[in-house]
Design an enzyme around this catalytic site. Structure first.
Site, PDB file in Angstrom:
ATOM      1  N   HIS A 106       1.704   4.619  -2.775  1.00 50.21           N
ATOM      2  CA  HIS A 106       1.800   6.070  -2.549  1.00 50.21           C
ATOM      3  C   HIS A 106       3.188   6.584  -2.961  1.00 50.21           C
ATOM      4  O   HIS A 106       3.312   7.620  -3.615  1.00 50.21           O
ATOM      5  CB  HIS A 106       1.601   6.382  -1.061  1.00 50.21           C
ATOM      6  CG  HIS A 106       0.176   6.299  -0.585  1.00 50.21           C
ATOM      7  ND1 HIS A 106      -0.827   7.072  -1.118  1.00 50.21           N
ATOM      8  CD2 HIS A 106      -0.408   5.546   0.386  1.00 50.21           C
ATOM      9  CE1 HIS A 106      -1.975   6.808  -0.481  1.00 50.21           C
ATOM     10  NE2 HIS A 106      -1.749   5.879   0.426  1.00 50.21           N
ATOM     11  N   HIS A 133       0.843  -1.205   0.000  1.00 50.58           N
ATOM     12  CA  HIS A 133       0.000   0.000   0.000  1.00 50.58           C
ATOM     13  C   HIS A 133       0.882   1.260   0.000  1.00 50.58           C
ATOM     14  O   HIS A 133       0.693   2.162  -0.829  1.00 50.58           O
ATOM     15  CB  HIS A 133      -0.919  -0.021   1.231  1.00 50.58           C
ATOM     16  CG  HIS A 133      -1.843   1.149   1.322  1.00 50.58           C
ATOM     17  ND1 HIS A 133      -3.156   1.095   0.902  1.00 50.58           N
ATOM     18  CD2 HIS A 133      -1.657   2.418   1.764  1.00 50.58           C
ATOM     19  CE1 HIS A 133      -3.722   2.272   1.094  1.00 50.58           C
ATOM     20  NE2 HIS A 133      -2.839   3.100   1.615  1.00 50.58           N
ATOM     21  N   GLU A 134       1.827   1.308   0.914  1.00 46.93           N
ATOM     22  CA  GLU A 134       2.670   2.519   1.010  1.00 46.93           C
ATOM     23  C   GLU A 134       3.574   2.664  -0.219  1.00 46.93           C
ATOM     24  O   GLU A 134       3.864   3.787  -0.636  1.00 46.93           O
ATOM     25  CB  GLU A 134       3.481   2.511   2.305  1.00 46.93           C
ATOM     26  CG  GLU A 134       2.634   2.505   3.586  1.00 46.93           C
ATOM     27  CD  GLU A 134       1.574   3.594   3.637  1.00 46.93           C
ATOM     28  OE1 GLU A 134       1.775   4.678   3.046  1.00 46.93           O
ATOM     29  OE2 GLU A 134       0.515   3.362   4.261  1.00 46.93           O
ATOM     30  N   GLU A 172      -4.707   7.829  -3.153  1.00 47.02           N
ATOM     31  CA  GLU A 172      -5.225   6.562  -2.625  1.00 47.02           C
ATOM     32  C   GLU A 172      -5.527   5.586  -3.765  1.00 47.02           C
ATOM     33  O   GLU A 172      -5.464   4.370  -3.575  1.00 47.02           O
ATOM     34  CB  GLU A 172      -6.473   6.835  -1.765  1.00 47.02           C
ATOM     35  CG  GLU A 172      -6.883   5.692  -0.860  1.00 47.02           C
ATOM     36  CD  GLU A 172      -5.904   5.379   0.282  1.00 47.02           C
ATOM     37  OE1 GLU A 172      -4.932   6.128   0.486  1.00 47.02           O
ATOM     38  OE2 GLU A 172      -6.119   4.358   0.948  1.00 47.02           O
TER      39      GLU A 172
HETATM   40 ZN    ZN Z   1      -3.219   5.198   1.762  1.00 49.61          ZN
END
Ligand code: ZN
Length: 490
Positions: A259, A255-256, A285
């Site tokens: 980003h 997830h990170e 996101e």
């Molecule tokens: Zn996030």
């Protein structure tokens, strides 16, 4: 000619100082000794004063009046500088300072109220925060919609009315899918097994590289609540390690990395300009979610991951790759948003959006918030909230005054759905590639169509430029129905 030159040079220093501020925040969560907290607060407040003065500097107004953009990128940068200047100038300095002081106090009260499950202890400070944000919204909206005025900070161009229509399409189909899955006889095997911290971190690093994270311009550290931080040549991520839950560490990392690679892949020429960072919370996101879910939890990619985990950790307590895929995508009803699966997650957000919008406009009184929360939760999730820390007190956002932020999580999922459909259309070999652990073609597509453009276009236009179609909730809903219908045979 000199106005644009002077403005660009001035803005570059402001952007550089903002990056320094971000790195102080990163340090505070990862490396800072505990005894430094008070001094750090003063250091950051001093820098914030400098930044605020630069963002409202009267020279900005003069430069903006005469600056002639030389190209599309300069025109976009001017648009963003103007928006920031106007926004910062509309809010009186004493109101801005009062919001900072009150939300800082509210945070501590919220932490205690949540620990004691004491809603009544939190409501007075929530009312104070809400009143201040209402005053801020009035200053910004100048007679327009209050919710839109706050939303614009996180997702420029989006409106409460547009979100309401999008969410009205999502809610019935999500509730119906949740109900079908709940009635299914299929029960994925629970994830079991442990692995040591060094083993988890080593696999996290390998997977971060597979997802394109450039460690020569970033680093991975540990934090209680994982986050990513920074833009341009220094984009850092954090992950969390629980020896009994290796999947938690891996998927937080993915997830990170979503980003972080968005930031790393923005055109280098945009660095330290207003275009040099992700364009909105929602688009940001969308990148973390498509990495984590549409790619990271796909049948194809998890078959490769299964092999890597068995190689590194030894046998997993699941039967085969299909069972592993079901385990990774297990639907588990629960109270807590941050632990929610793909089926439940957006239902949490839809609820918070309706409640916070009603609070801001005065249609819902703070004293009625808990009852409204519990009623809505029972209707959408089919279970009764057992205690406030599992209900209205669970999230930090409202104590921090973050009203208008929640919907960007679901917008990110909707955008990810649109991007995923376009990606599959353009890359027919995607599953073959992912099952070999080869994400390069998918990542190159995202970089080329979306990430490299940074803040060049408005958020919605950024997604529509990438996909060639209009933003719609339908691709996300079709993806969820297809995926969970197959896993749960419903
Ligand atoms: Zn996030």
């Amino acid at each position: 000619m000199s106005a644009i030159k002077d403005l660009t040079a001035f803005q570059r220093q402001t952007e550089a100082l903002a990056q320094v501020m971000g790195r102080l925040g990163w340090d505070q969560e990862t490396m800072m000794p505990a005894g430094a907290a008070e001094q750090r607060g003063e250091e950051m407040a001093a820098l914030e004063t400098v930044l605020h003065a630069r963002r409202t500097d009267p020279r900005l107004s003069e430069w903006l009046a005469t600056a002639e953009p030389g190209d599309e990128a300069q025109a976009a940068a001017l648009r963003l500088i103007r928006r920031s200047y106007e926004r910062n100038s509309k809010v009186p300095a004493d109101l801005a300072a009062q919001i900072v002081r009150t939300t800082s106090r509210a945070h501590h009260i919220w932490v205690e109220a949540r620990a004691k499950d004491d809603v009544a202890a939190f409501l007075p400070i929530l009312q104070e925060v809400l009143t201040l944000r209402q005053r801020e919204a009035e200053a910004l909206a100048k007679g327009g919609d209050l919710y839109d005025a706050l939303l614009d900070d996180y997702e420029p161009g989006m409106t409460g009315v547009a979100l309401q229509a999008m969410f009205a399409e999502l809610r019935p189909r999500l509730v119906a899918l949740r109900e079908r899955v709940a009635e299914s006889d299929v029960a994925p095997q629970p994830p079991t097994g442990t692995s040591s911290k060094p083993e988890q971190l080593a696999l996290s690093e390998e997977i971060a590289a597979v997802f394109g994270y450039d460690r020569t311009r970033g680093r991975i550290d540990e934090a209680v609540h994982p986050f990513s931080s920074g833009s341009g040549a220094d984009v850092r991520i954090t992950t969390r390690v629980d020896e009994g839950d290796p999947l938690g560490c891996l998927y937080s990392t993915i997830h990170e990395v979503g980003h972080a690679t968005y930031e790393q892949n923005i055109a280098p020429g945009f660095a330290l300009t207003p275009l040099g960072q992700g364009v909105s919370m929602g688009v940001h996101e969308s990148q973390s979610r498509i990495y984590e879910n549409q790619l990271g939890r796909s049948r194809a990619f998890t078959s490769w991951l299964y092999g890597r985990m068995v190689d590194r950790f030894g046998p997993l307590n699941v039967d085969d790759e299909d069972a592993f895929h079901a385990t990774i995508n297990q639907v588990h009803p629960g109270f807590i948003r941050t632990e929610a699966d793909e089926v439940h997650y957006n239902l949490h957000i839809l609820m918070r959006f309706d409640l916070e919008r009603a609070l801001l406009t005065g249609d819902l009184a703070v004293g009625d918030l808990e009852a409204a929360w519990n009623d809505r939760f029972a209707a959408d999730f089919g279970v009764a909230v057992d205690r406030p820390s599992n209900g209205v007190l669970q999230d930090v956002h409202w104590s921090a005054g973050l009203i208008g932020y929640f919907p960007t999580y679901t917008l990110g999922n909707v955008y990810a759905g649109c991007l995923h459909a376009a990606l599959r259309r353009d890359l027919p070999g995607l599953d073959d590639q992912m099952s070999r652990g080869d994400l390069a073609p998918a990542l190159a597509w995202l970089k080329e169509h979306l990430q490299r453009h940074g803040g060049l276009r408005e958020p919605r236009a950024t997604i529509e430029h990438a996909t060639g179609g209009e933003v719609s909730a339908a691709p996300l809903l079709d993806y969820l129905d297809g995926k969970f219908g197959a896993i749960y045979k419903v």
